[in-house]
Design an enzyme around this catalytic site. Structure first.
Site, PDB file in Angstrom:
ATOM      1  N   CYS A  15       0.838  -1.119   0.240  1.00 14.88           N
ATOM      2  CA  CYS A  15      -0.062  -0.091   0.017  1.00 14.88           C
ATOM      3  C   CYS A  15       0.989   1.361  -0.160  1.00 14.88           C
ATOM      4  CB  CYS A  15      -0.927   0.029   1.166  1.00 14.88           C
ATOM      5  SG  CYS A  15       0.050   0.336   2.577  1.00 14.88           S
ATOM      6  N   CYS A  18       2.531   1.960   3.506  1.00 16.30           N
ATOM      7  CA  CYS A  18       3.873   1.017   3.375  1.00 16.30           C
ATOM      8  C   CYS A  18       4.921   1.679   2.684  1.00 16.30           C
ATOM      9  CB  CYS A  18       3.434  -0.420   3.204  1.00 16.30           C
ATOM     10  SG  CYS A  18       1.728  -0.664   3.768  1.00 16.30           S
ATOM     11  N   ASP A 396      -0.066  16.119 -39.268  1.00 17.58           N
ATOM     12  CA  ASP A 396       0.689  16.354 -40.511  1.00 17.58           C
ATOM     13  C   ASP A 396       0.276  15.545 -41.643  1.00 17.58           C
ATOM     14  OD1 ASP A 396       3.191  16.689 -42.026  1.00 17.58           O
ATOM     15  OD2 ASP A 396       3.708  14.760 -41.579  1.00 17.58           O
TER      16      ASP A 396
END
Length: 704
Positions: A15, A18, A396
């Site tokens: 997580c 952590c 382009d």
């Protein structure tokens, strides 16, 4: 120090909290100067000296494993039910079940009932308490600390059953969260597994199998049918079909001959190939892609920056609210301490910003990983978000909307000369010319098996055409202006020229000093899928499509009509393309420029989002563009815009849901209905829903 930099891959990073704690622990190692942790890619860069043992010690609280970056990691896939922590959670659930049966039979205050719930708490929450108590002694407040406080608090005020349910729900959601994040990271893991880590090399008369790290540039690789190519290189012998979908996302295999470029991670389908290695293992196209994807996932998108700032103020605010909920009613309103301390604990649990903090990064990690697997390289969360907000797309023309290879469209004799002879004479003169239109005429003559003529005394007429002697007659080929000078263009021919030019074709005349023998029209062909791609873009909500071209107005407009493009800006020099993009940005805000990444670099850099075509093998495209379509395939553009819009929606849904659920849970404090298990359910439920919602982006594909 920059010179002592080591990169490692991580396993078990569960997580964001952590991750932050792990990073802090590494910074505390005296020999480490700096740390850079990439949560999305599960990767860490350490500046200074630290052994793998020291790093694993720093992550021991979360069971984090550390591996050198280039080491191939075969992760043992442990079944969900065999994981030790999950087994403990199931045993805990078993004791909770017994506890509730006993509470119905013997009552909630019975020693046996309390003992059973306490056993459930200890079995399911042992790892949680170890970390939580340790954090408490250091005044570090993360989710595990809050949970430990809440569960101990529940036990103190006699809510044993509820404490046990909280332990189980926390363990369950931790397991599901870890599983979900692993799924999100698999997109990178699958990219890393694309290229083999060993190659078969011929050195002299020896054929050796070796690690790709030991292969040298100019070594010759032997690739048999059915094998994956281990390194980027150039075919020196053999020919085969190569499935390049891993790099470019193209489903149709590409035919490769001697001199063609091949990429690491692609699959040789038919013949045996000998390939001269042109790049080291860390410089191959697939390595660049992985590196860019990981960098992209580490870069904070605007939404994430906002959420991180918000969380900084939000967390202390929640702690303040929890304190006031626990203290004010008993002190000033005659409330029961046990009841309001319990409510305060529940507010602490529900207020943890887990779901909020993870709401954006997990969506971005998933979307960028999905795009990379489909041959689209998005170089950061910011570009993903901006693509989702595009109003205008500028293209382009040459090589983007058109094939970029001129083709002969019309051969029109004007003096009774046969069509075959006219083409043959033109091809004979053009054999000596360097002009791109010359190759179109030569190709057409070869396709039609035209009779070949011998041209002598070739002379180029700068900017206008060429002449040569064929069968003792001097023939000219060139622009209408060349023949105007020779004084031989009749009104009828002049009208024919104008008609062809308004169709967007370049007209060349063939003739001698007495008469014009015929006209040859050449045009750049529109890519087959271009019109339908532009329709898809309009359906997706792109308000305006613009074509930027250096061609003359007539050619530009003809191609624009053929494509159904909103606006054509013709006869532009590179600087004028840049100015056109600037003016579009001023008028419309978010503008994308799509080009080939080489001559369009300034315009790509100026646009809100620069999209380069054919990024595979072109370093310029990978460097200048914000998004690279690895194949020369414009159909990936609607998919990219669609994915970006879905990602924006998912981020909005995640933030609204994460905050909404917390607000509802906090409002339950007023009537005193917020319970501990409801609080954890709200917090962890929100986190899981946010992750699962983001994982929907893994399956995202564009369809009509």
């Amino acid at each position: 120090m920059e010179d002592n930099k080591n990169v490692y891959r991580l396993q078990g990073l569960s997580c964001t909290n952590c991750a932050a704690k792990f990073e802090k622990n590494i910074r505390d190692i005296q020999t480490v100067n700096n740390v850079d942790l990439n949560f999305g890619a599960s990767k860490i860069t350490v500046y200074g000296d630290a052994s793998i043992e020291q790093l694993e010690q720093a992550g021991a609280f979360d069971g984090i494993k550390v591996y050198p970056e280039r080491q191939r990691q075969t992760e043992k896939k442990e079944p969900f039910w065999k994981n030790r922590e999950n087994v403990m959670a199931m045993v805990s659930l078993f004791f909770i079940g017994i506890g509730y049966v006993l509470s119905f039979q013997l009552g909630e205050d019975n020693v046996l009932t309390i003992g059973t719930f306490a056993t459930a708490i200890l079995i399911g929450g042992f790892e949680l308490f170890k970390v939580g108590v340790n954090n408490l002694t250091k005044f570090q407040f993360d989710m595990k600390t809050l949970m430990t406080v809440a569960i101990i608090g529940a036990a103190v005020i006699g809510e044993w059953g509820e404490g046990a349910v909280v332990v189980f729900l926390f363990a369950l959601s931790e397991a599901l969260e870890g599983y979900s994040m692993d799924k999100a990271r698999q997109s990178i893991q699958s990219l890393m597994d694309i290229a083999p880590n060993r190659a078969t090399i011929r050195r002299g008369d020896e054929i050796i199998e070796m690690d790709v790290e030991d292969v040298r540039i100019n070594d010759v690789m032997i690739i048999k049918p059915g094998q994956k190519i281990a390194m980027d290189g150039e075919v020196v012998n053999g020919q085969s079909s190569i499935n390049q979908s891993a790099i470019t996302g193209e489903s149709i295999p590409a035919h490769k001959n001697v001199g063609d470029e091949v990429f690491a991670g692609t699959l040789n389908e038919e013949g045996v190939l000998e390939v001269r290695v042109t790049k080291h293992a860390e410089d191959t196209t697939i390595s660049q892609i992985i590196h860019l994807v990981e960098e992209a996932q580490a870069e904070r998108a605007p939404s994430q920056q906002f959420v991180d700032k918000f969380a900084k103020y939000y967390t202390p605010a929640i702690m303040g609210i929890a304190f006031f909920v626990a203290v004010i009613p008993p002190l000033f309103m005659g409330g029961l301490w046990s009841e309001w301390v319990y409510q305060g604990l529940a507010v602490l649990v529900v207020g943890c910003p887990c779901a909020l903090v993870i709401s954006t990064p997990v969506a971005i990690v998933t979307a960028i990983g999905n795009a990379a697997r489909k041959g689209v390289l998005i170089k950061g969360g910011i570009h993903l978000e901006e693509t989702g907000r595009l109003k205008v797309v500028a293209f382009d023309k040459t090589g983007t909307l058109t094939e970029g290879v001129p083709e002969v469209t019309d051969v029109v004799p004007t003096s009774g000369m046969e069509q075959d002879k006219l083409l043959g004479i033109a091809a004979a003169i053009e054999e000596y010319s360097q002009h791109p239109l010359a190759s179109a005429i030569i190709r057409k003559a070869e396709q039609d098996n035209t009779e070949s003529y011998n041209a002598e005394d070739f002379q180029s007429i700068t900017g206008k055409g060429a002449k040569a002697l064929i069968k003792q007659i001097t023939y000219y080929i060139g622009s209408p202006s060349l023949f105007h000078e020779l004084g031989s263009v009749s009104n009828k021919i002049h009208q024919q020229i104008k008609d062809l030019q308004t169709q967007g074709k370049t007209v060349m005349l063939v003739g001698n000093e007495q008469e014009i023998n015929g006209l040859i029209a050449v045009a750049d062909q529109v890519r087959k899928g271009s019109p339908s791609i532009l329709q898809k873009l309009h359906k997706l909500g792109v308000k305006k499509t613009v074509m930027l071209t250096g061609d003359n107005e007539g050619t530009g407009k003809a191609i624009g009509q053929q494509l159904g493009i909103s606006e054509v800006k013709a006869e532009l020099l590179p600087q004028e393309k840049l100015d056109a993009i600037k003016s579009l940005r001023e008028q419309h805000g978010n503008v994308a420029m799509v080009g080939d990444g080489v001559n369009d670099a300034p315009a790509l850099a100026t646009a809100t989002v620069g999209v380069a075509m054919g990024g595979a093998g072109t370093d310029t495209a990978l460097e200048t563009a914000d998004i690279a379509l690895m194949a020369d395939d414009l159909d990936k553009l609607p998919y990219t815009i669609s994915l970006s819009r879905k990602a924006l929606n998912v981020i909005k849904q995640n933030v609204i849901f994460a905050l909404g659920l917390k607000v509802i849970a906090l409002l339950l404090v007023i009537p005193g209905w917020l319970t501990l298990w409801l609080a954890i359910f709200a917090d962890m439920g929100a986190t899981l829903i946010v992750i699962l919602n983001s994982l929907r982006l893994m399956k995202s594909k564009y369809s009509d």
